[in-house]
Write a protein that holds these residues in place. Sequence first.
Motif, PDB file in Angstrom:
ATOM      1  N   GLU A  37       0.866  -1.276  -0.089  1.00 53.21           N
ATOM      2  CA  GLU A  37      -0.002  -0.154   0.010  1.00 53.21           C
ATOM      3  C   GLU A  37       1.001   1.290  -0.061  1.00 53.21           C
ATOM      4  O   GLU A  37       1.741   1.391   0.744  1.00 53.21           O
ATOM      5  N   LEU A  61       0.705 -12.957  -1.622  1.00 48.60           N
ATOM      6  CA  LEU A  61      -0.728 -12.245  -1.505  1.00 48.60           C
ATOM      7  C   LEU A  61      -0.907 -11.487  -0.070  1.00 48.60           C
ATOM      8  O   LEU A  61      -2.111 -11.660   0.225  1.00 48.60           O
ATOM      9  N   HIS A  62       0.057 -11.457   0.601  1.00 45.48           N
ATOM     10  CA  HIS A  62      -0.046 -10.688   1.748  1.00 45.48           C
ATOM     11  C   HIS A  62      -0.163  -9.271   1.437  1.00 45.48           C
ATOM     12  O   HIS A  62       0.597  -8.734   0.524  1.00 45.48           O
ATOM     13  N   PHE A  67      -1.307  -4.790  -1.818  1.00 43.69           N
ATOM     14  CA  PHE A  67      -2.310  -3.973  -1.580  1.00 43.69           C
ATOM     15  C   PHE A  67      -2.244  -2.463  -2.112  1.00 43.69           C
ATOM     16  O   PHE A  67      -3.061  -1.876  -2.363  1.00 43.69           O
ATOM     17  N   LEU A  99     -12.114  -8.344  -9.682  1.00 40.26           N
ATOM     18  CA  LEU A  99     -12.983  -7.852  -8.822  1.00 40.26           C
ATOM     19  C   LEU A  99     -13.260  -6.315  -8.543  1.00 40.26           C
ATOM     20  O   LEU A  99     -14.303  -5.779  -8.575  1.00 40.26           O
ATOM     21  N   LEU A 103     -16.158  -3.889  -9.470  1.00 43.57           N
ATOM     22  CA  LEU A 103     -16.915  -3.230  -8.358  1.00 43.57           C
ATOM     23  C   LEU A 103     -16.865  -1.611  -8.634  1.00 43.57           C
ATOM     24  O   LEU A 103     -18.131  -1.073  -8.127  1.00 43.57           O
ATOM     25  N   ILE A 142       2.042 -18.632   3.293  1.00 46.94           N
ATOM     26  CA  ILE A 142       1.347 -18.588   1.935  1.00 46.94           C
ATOM     27  C   ILE A 142       2.428 -18.997   0.970  1.00 46.94           C
ATOM     28  O   ILE A 142       3.388 -18.809   0.976  1.00 46.94           O
TER      29      ILE A 142
ATOM     30  N   PRO B  70      -8.641  -2.666   3.029  1.00 46.79           N
ATOM     31  CA  PRO B  70      -8.039  -3.899   3.090  1.00 46.79           C
ATOM     32  C   PRO B  70      -6.751  -3.762   4.112  1.00 46.79           C
ATOM     33  O   PRO B  70      -6.683  -4.717   5.017  1.00 46.79           O
ATOM     34  N   GLY B  71      -6.052  -2.904   4.025  1.00 44.12           N
ATOM     35  CA  GLY B  71      -5.015  -2.812   4.736  1.00 44.12           C
ATOM     36  C   GLY B  71      -5.194  -2.147   6.043  1.00 44.12           C
ATOM     37  O   GLY B  71      -4.757  -2.730   7.250  1.00 44.12           O
ATOM     38  N   SER B  74      -6.399  -5.211   7.904  1.00 41.41           N
ATOM     39  CA  SER B  74      -5.367  -6.351   8.350  1.00 41.41           C
ATOM     40  C   SER B  74      -4.458  -5.836   9.521  1.00 41.41           C
ATOM     41  O   SER B  74      -4.159  -6.458  10.449  1.00 41.41           O
ATOM     42  N   GLU B  95     -17.648  -9.088  -0.402  1.00 42.81           N
ATOM     43  CA  GLU B  95     -17.005 -10.099  -1.471  1.00 42.81           C
ATOM     44  C   GLU B  95     -15.598  -9.613  -1.498  1.00 42.81           C
ATOM     45  O   GLU B  95     -14.230 -10.422  -1.385  1.00 42.81           O
ATOM     46  N   ALA B  96     -15.107  -8.365  -1.878  1.00 44.07           N
ATOM     47  CA  ALA B  96     -14.055  -7.904  -1.965  1.00 44.07           C
ATOM     48  C   ALA B  96     -12.848  -8.118  -0.861  1.00 44.07           C
ATOM     49  O   ALA B  96     -12.073  -8.637  -0.940  1.00 44.07           O
ATOM     50  N   LEU B  99     -12.385 -11.878  -0.336  1.00 43.89           N
ATOM     51  CA  LEU B  99     -11.422 -12.498  -1.157  1.00 43.89           C
ATOM     52  C   LEU B  99     -10.049 -11.992  -1.017  1.00 43.89           C
ATOM     53  O   LEU B  99      -8.999 -12.969  -1.117  1.00 43.89           O
ATOM     54  N   LEU B 100      -9.883 -10.808  -0.486  1.00 45.08           N
ATOM     55  CA  LEU B 100      -8.325 -10.381  -0.313  1.00 45.08           C
ATOM     56  C   LEU B 100      -7.721 -10.985   1.013  1.00 45.08           C
ATOM     57  O   LEU B 100      -6.604 -11.469   1.019  1.00 45.08           O
ATOM     58  N   LEU B 103      -7.324 -14.846   0.105  1.00 44.46           N
ATOM     59  CA  LEU B 103      -5.894 -15.035  -0.844  1.00 44.46           C
ATOM     60  C   LEU B 103      -4.689 -14.907   0.048  1.00 44.46           C
ATOM     61  O   LEU B 103      -3.667 -15.614  -0.289  1.00 44.46           O
ATOM     62  N   GLY B 104      -4.824 -13.984   1.013  1.00 45.81           N
ATOM     63  CA  GLY B 104      -3.612 -13.945   2.084  1.00 45.81           C
ATOM     64  C   GLY B 104      -3.561 -14.869   3.088  1.00 45.81           C
ATOM     65  O   GLY B 104      -2.731 -14.919   3.911  1.00 45.81           O
ATOM     66  N   SER B 106      -5.529 -14.835   5.393  1.00 46.79           N
ATOM     67  CA  SER B 106      -5.505 -13.870   6.411  1.00 46.79           C
ATOM     68  C   SER B 106      -6.597 -14.545   7.084  1.00 46.79           C
ATOM     69  O   SER B 106      -7.567 -14.994   6.990  1.00 46.79           O
TER      70      SER B 106
END
Lengths: 301, 301
Positions: A37, A61-62, A67, A99, A103, A142, B70-71, B74, B95-96, B99-100, B103-104, B106
């Motif tokens: 990020e 994908l962490h 991000f 996605l 969105l 992962i 997302p960050g 986390s 959903e977004a 999914l994130l 994938l991690g 997490s």
Amino acid sequence: MKLTILGCYAATPRTLTSPTSQVLEICNHMFLIDCGEGTQVQLRKNKVKFSRINHIFISHLHGDHFFGLPGLISTFRLLGRKKELHIYGPKGIKEAISLLLKLGDSWTNYPLKFHELTSPEPQSIFEDEKVSVSTVPLDHRIYTNGFFFKEKPAERKLNVEAVAKYKINKAYFQNIKKGKDVQLEDGRTIPNTELSFDPPKPKSYAFCSDTGYYPEIVPLIKHVDVLYHESTFLDSDSKLSIKTKHATAKEAAKIAKLAAVGRLVLGHYSTRYKSIDLFREEAEAIFKNVELADDGKVFEF
Amino acid sequence: MKLTILGCYAATPRTLTSPTSQVLEICNHMFLIDCGEGTQVQLRKNKVKFSRINHIFISHLHGDHFFGLPGLISTFRLLGRKKELHIYGPKGIKEAISLLLKLGDSWTNYPLKFHELTSPEPQSIFEDEKVSVSTVPLDHRIYTNGFFFKEKPAERKLNVEAVAKYKINKAYFQNIKKGKDVQLEDGRTIPNTELSFDPPKPKSYAFCSDTGYYPEIVPLIKHVDVLYHESTFLDSDSKLSIKTKHATAKEAAKIAKLAAVGRLVLGHYSTRYKSIDLFREEAEAIFKNVELADDGKVFEF
């Protein structure tokens, strides 16, 4: 070969540190490696031209490694990009980006090509006439790949005086640069070493983050000129490092020594320590040639 | 009521400007509104306590309004959060984020509750004993809501001298605070206005970004104390503003005037202009009480 560190700290964000991202300039390419990020702002701060980035490599994908990618992809559109953008990363990256774009009812006005990775074995993922990139499977929580960037050997350099001395026709020059000997009309064979000089040694760079201590990578990165290896922790926190599948500075140095690399660059520091110099001290006890990455730092190799 | 602007510039990132995010402190709540990329760093810079954020309102799913989410989610985990976190935003946001996180590989070690919005009509989305939040449907390229935050009227304040004078028993105090009259034992009725003072006027705040010029919102934000209304462009670029469904400073001021708001705060500026003062000048020609948002600026209302 020029390496610009955009960010090199582990996940917990602070005001003055950025998560992983770096730009490797090699053979006229500008490869972006990981995209935490805030990467697009770091690119601006470090005056990297967005338009020169055509290939982005994502280790895993962490969030602290990817991000920043959705925003960067959106920004490319705002900047009017037309050129193809290639993204290399673990399977799922395409679904995630698609996605997020969907969105936002967004789109890219340039071709966005995903190269999704699933193999636990090292594989070649990019190649042109000057450089190749292959994966270095790592050992993290992962699926994670490091990346090995390698210049191809350049052509040999013509020894202008020698070819003049033997009156060698221009038609042979290309073969000489490729390393071939030349037979003169009088039957004598002039060895290539007399007609040309060695080209500069091809350079190589390996990015290995995030990973636990994983000697299996040693054959893959053997003799690399520069190894960037994560060192999230110091040896005193090795319990944490084992638990989270990260490496200590000591372990990074061990890998560097085993692989006989030219230089070790440390990074991905946990922000729990008072000074990153502690990482260097710990690593130097095992391997001499240690550099510390830091946000905004530029290495010319 | 305190408003901290974390970011208030339109999408194209620059070194020194941040995309939309702001924190509204009202009735002991700390509401986070939108969460563009880099919001967590902006929170740190502005010394906002992460642990006080329990409700996040996302206007729409364009990256400059939610790619920081997302960050942040986390990071809450890394910080050991245990409390529920509520996210209000357009359908798809769950959903977004899911999914994130998936994938991690997490997870969140705290309950993450999504409140997905789909209604084109205004609706109440949060309410407790002190404050309510409702949506203000806006007119943008994708489904977008503004948010209206409103304090509930506080209890009336006891007139300590008056209740002493009439020797009113403590048992009646709660009713007096609720506005009721009191009948004394001698049969006289003392009107409430003699026994209590008016409470402070409840405050209200409306966040309207992103949106084109959309007078339909006027009844929903009528007489709001503070209106934050986007002004991506100046009137000279109204063609662009119509095309992208954004508003000009002039249009924001028109809405403020029609809704007879107390104060207008402008933001979401395109970075194409030399000075944001131009936005104020344009708006002030129509509506007097104009403030300019800016990254890091704090308003106390």
